[in-house]
Design an enzyme around this catalytic site. Sequence first.
Site, PDB file in Angstrom:
ATOM      1  N   CYS A 173       0.834  -1.207   0.000  1.00  0.00           N
ATOM      2  CA  CYS A 173       0.000   0.000   0.000  1.00  0.00           C
ATOM      3  C   CYS A 173       0.874   1.265   0.000  1.00  0.00           C
ATOM      4  O   CYS A 173       1.532   1.539  -0.997  1.00  0.00           O
ATOM      5  CB  CYS A 173      -0.975  -0.063   1.178  1.00  0.00           C
TER       6      CYS A 173
ATOM      7  N   HIS B 220      -3.274  -5.230   1.440  1.00  0.00           N
ATOM      8  CA  HIS B 220      -2.622  -5.511   2.734  1.00  0.00           C
ATOM      9  C   HIS B 220      -2.658  -6.998   3.083  1.00  0.00           C
ATOM     10  O   HIS B 220      -3.533  -7.419   3.851  1.00  0.00           O
ATOM     11  CB  HIS B 220      -3.355  -4.753   3.850  1.00  0.00           C
TER      12      HIS B 220
ATOM     13  N   GLU C  48      -1.034  -8.541   5.219  1.00  0.00           N
ATOM     14  CA  GLU C  48      -0.865  -8.754   6.672  1.00  0.00           C
ATOM     15  C   GLU C  48      -2.201  -8.683   7.414  1.00  0.00           C
ATOM     16  O   GLU C  48      -2.272  -9.032   8.585  1.00  0.00           O
ATOM     17  CB  GLU C  48       0.150  -7.747   7.247  1.00  0.00           C
TER      18      GLU C  48
HETATM   19  N1  GLN Z   1      -3.255   5.974  -0.211  1.00  0.00           N
HETATM   20  C1  GLN Z   1      -2.542   6.054   1.025  1.00  0.00           C
HETATM   21  C2  GLN Z   1      -1.415   7.058   0.925  1.00  0.00           C
HETATM   22  O1  GLN Z   1      -1.273   7.729  -0.001  1.00  0.00           O
HETATM   23  C3  GLN Z   1      -1.961   4.720   1.422  1.00  0.00           C
HETATM   24  C4  GLN Z   1      -2.997   3.942   2.166  1.00  0.00           C
HETATM   25  C5  GLN Z   1      -2.491   2.728   2.889  1.00  0.00           C
HETATM   26  O2  GLN Z   1      -1.300   2.488   3.038  1.00  0.00           O
HETATM   27  N2  GLN Z   1      -3.409   1.981   3.428  1.00  0.00           N
HETATM   28  O3  GLN Z   1      -0.663   7.206   1.836  1.00  0.00           O
END
Ligand code: GLN
Length: 250
Positions: free
Chosen positions: A76, A200, A202
């Site tokens: 992410c 994610h 995890e």
């Molecule tokens: N879109 C988020 C950001 O720009 C990331 C979201 C996440 O890690 N769950 O930081």
Amino acid sequence: MFFAANKPNGSLNILALRRLGVKGVEIRKPEQLQNVSSLIIPGGESTTMAKLAEYHNLFPALREFVKTGKPVWGTCAGLIFLADKAIGQKTGGQELIGGIDCTVHRNYFGSQIQSFEAELSVPELVSKEGGPETFRGVFIRAPAVLEVGPGVEVLAEYPVSSTSVLYSSSAVQIQEENAVPEKKVIVAVKQGNLLGTAFHPELTSDTRWHSYFLKMGSEAQEESPSSIVPVGGVDPSFNEKARIDLPIYQ
Ligand code: GLN
């Protein structure tokens, strides 16, 4: 094994590794990176994480780490950091680590309330790890990869309808509804020692991505044994302990 460890996602990665019998440590300072064999950069809020990383002067050490060839996995926000280019809300000036030849859209799928779960087709993961044909992706304010360079392997894609494209991505041209019934965006990539997932793993009890990532480490070790400094390694006593079931998204 990762930075921004004050984030809950960081601790959940440690738990996932532990279920595989591997010890993870939290990384907060640049010098700690010298003692680990691989790195997971977790999710979170990438602008906040970038500020913390700048404050602790982590960026130069993280870029060095990426260049050593040791495995690095970004989930992410972590994926955003590993991308060579990020677009989308508030990305202006945000520092990246880079390394994966791709462009990510930081908030492709929208805000927190557009978070969702989806079964993803993951043929490469299944070919290495076995198990079910799909992996349950948990997307939280998730980014997506819009473009990849020739050296990047696409490991998972997610179909988006033309309406969600219209809603969520300023980068994609507005299209008439139904004009393009389905479009896919990339949600997992690999380039050499670098792995990126927009979702994610995890947060699920399925440890196949963690296992896949750990194998990237042993592959690199076979190629160049001296470049890997195993820390903790496999602790057989972990297998003896009761398996910890992750609390959410079973
Ligand atoms: N879109 C988020 C950001 O720009 C990331 C979201 C996440 O890690 N769950 O930081």
